[in-house]
Each structure stands twice: as C-alpha cells, then as structure tokens.
Motif scaffolding. Structure first.
Motif, short mmCIF file in Angstrom:
data_model
loop_
_atom_site.label_atom_id
_atom_site.label_comp_id
_atom_site.label_asym_id
_atom_site.label_seq_id
_atom_site.Cartn_x
_atom_site.Cartn_y
_atom_site.Cartn_z
N THR A 201 4.72 -2.89 -4.00
CA THR A 201 5.55 -1.68 -3.89
C THR A 201 6.30 -1.62 -2.56
O THR A 201 7.17 -0.78 -2.37
CB THR A 201 4.70 -0.41 -4.04
N SER A 202 5.96 -2.53 -1.64
CA SER A 202 6.63 -2.57 -0.34
C SER A 202 6.45 -3.96 0.27
O SER A 202 5.70 -4.78 -0.23
CB SER A 202 6.05 -1.51 0.60
N ASN B 284 11.90 -0.87 7.81
CA ASN B 284 10.47 -0.62 7.62
C ASN B 284 10.04 -1.30 6.32
O ASN B 284 10.82 -2.03 5.72
CB ASN B 284 10.15 0.88 7.63
N ASP B 285 8.83 -1.06 5.88
CA ASP B 285 8.28 -1.75 4.71
C ASP B 285 9.03 -1.48 3.40
O ASP B 285 8.88 -2.22 2.44
CB ASP B 285 6.81 -1.36 4.50
N LEU C 248 11.81 -14.55 -3.25
CA LEU C 248 11.49 -13.15 -2.97
C LEU C 248 12.65 -12.28 -3.45
O LEU C 248 13.80 -12.51 -3.05
CB LEU C 248 11.26 -12.95 -1.47
N ARG C 249 12.34 -11.33 -4.32
CA ARG C 249 13.34 -10.37 -4.77
C ARG C 249 12.90 -8.97 -4.36
O ARG C 249 11.73 -8.61 -4.52
CB ARG C 249 13.50 -10.43 -6.29
N MET C 250 13.87 -8.21 -3.85
CA MET C 250 13.62 -6.81 -3.49
C MET C 250 14.55 -5.96 -4.34
O MET C 250 15.77 -6.11 -4.28
CB MET C 250 13.88 -6.61 -2.00
N TYR C 251 13.96 -5.09 -5.14
CA TYR C 251 14.70 -4.22 -6.05
C TYR C 251 14.69 -2.79 -5.50
O TYR C 251 13.69 -2.36 -4.93
CB TYR C 251 14.03 -4.20 -7.43
N LEU D 41 19.17 -0.41 1.62
CA LEU D 41 18.40 -0.56 0.39
C LEU D 41 17.04 0.11 0.55
O LEU D 41 16.31 -0.19 1.48
CB LEU D 41 18.20 -2.04 0.05
N HIS D 42 16.73 1.03 -0.36
CA HIS D 42 15.41 1.64 -0.45
C HIS D 42 14.64 0.84 -1.50
O HIS D 42 14.96 0.90 -2.68
CB HIS D 42 15.52 3.12 -0.84
N ILE D 43 13.67 0.08 -1.07
CA ILE D 43 12.95 -0.85 -1.93
C ILE D 43 11.87 -0.11 -2.72
O ILE D 43 11.05 0.58 -2.14
CB ILE D 43 12.30 -1.96 -1.07
#
Length: 180
Positions: A6-7, A47-48, A87-90, A122-124
């Motif tokens: 989640t982070s 941040n995370d 690594l993908r960040m959605y 981007l808010h991951i």
C-alpha cells in the motif's frame, strides 16, 4: 515473484533512487493511452505514498491533458542490471503549472532544468513489484544533453512559443491547459 504494497518501503525507495529511467502512463476514457519515458533526475520521493516528477518540454503534452480529465497515473521503473525487478506505482495525480504556487514550492526539490513545463504529484495507493526476469541487461552510460541544449537555445520566449505551437492539445485533440 510479484508482491503488492500500500506504500513504498525503504528497500523500494532505495531501488527508485538508483534508477536513471522511469515510464509514466496516463489515459482518458477515450483516446490513446500515453506511455512516456523520463530521465534526467526528474523524480523525487516526498514520502511513502507521494512522489513528484518534473515534466520537461517535449513534442507532446499528453499527461497534462489526461490528468485533468482522469487523474489515474502509473509510474514504472525496471532494473537493467544483475538484480532484476519491475516496480509499478499506481495512484492519482495532480498537475502543477508555472502559474501555480505549488509549482514553485515543489520546484525546490529539483535542480533547475531548461524547459521545465509542469510538475506532477502522484498519490500512491498501490505499489506492485514483479520479477523482471525478462528485462534485458543494459548499461547506463550518461544522460543525453540534447533536450537541455535545445531548450537553452530556444530561451524562455522560444519555449513559450513552442508550447503555444505544439503543446496546447494532445494527439487526440484534448486541451492540455498549459496556458489556462
């Protein structure tokens, strides 16, 4: 193999900081999906669950228009060295233009680059890793200076004219809001 988070964690943040290339994916409900390669130390982790990236002037401006209509964004990085990883960040993103106060506040995280056009935050909400076993080995040599040389030669007035001529609409005809 693949994992979901989640982070970001310390290990993934370390991986991100070592990469020289990342890809940004955006789309609206209609039209083409855009995937754009990015480099030049234009990615910064806040941040995370948040990161920002500096968008430099280019031939298109798809991400800016896509985010206004549908704020979904994916950022992907992959390792080309001995330790394979994708690594993908959605998440959801916002775009900040030079006219926005936030742009100038966020710009402090980047070195000054000619042709800086927008900053995306981007808010991951999901981080996914996968093995990367099929990604080829490649060696990093250096950054290309071509874009910076081009932007410096154009100067601020020339860049703004370029935005007017080439960056106001996407290839599908959507408004990028660059001058709004």
């Amino acid at each position: 193999m693949g994992k979901k988070y989640t982070s970001l964690n310390t290990k993934l943040i370390s991986f991100i900081k070592k990469q020289h290339l990342y890809f940004v994916g955006t789309a609206q409900a209609e039209g083409r999906v855009n995937i754009s390669p990015k480099g030049q130390d234009t990615l910064h982790i806040l941040n995370d669950n948040q990161l920002i990236w500096l968008n430099l002037t280019g031939s298109g401006n798809e991400s800016a228009a896509h985010i206004v209509a549908d704020n979904r964004m994916t950022i992907m990085l992959c390792s080309f060295d001995k330790n394979p990883l994708i690594l993908r960040m959605y998440g959801t993103a916002r775009v900040y233009h030079e006219r926005d106060t936030e742009f100038h506040e966020l710009m402090s995280h980047f070195k000054e680059l000619p042709g800086a056009r927008q900053i995306f935050k981007l808010h991951i909400d999901l981080v996914q890793t996968s093995c990367g076993f099929g990604v080829p080995f490649m060696d990093y040599q250096s950054e290309r200076e071509t874009l910076n040389i081009w932007a410096e030669a154009k100067g601020e007035k020339g860049i703004r004219q370029y935005w007017e001529d080439k960056n106001q609409q996407t290839i599908d005809g959507f408004d990028t809001h660059i001058f709004e």
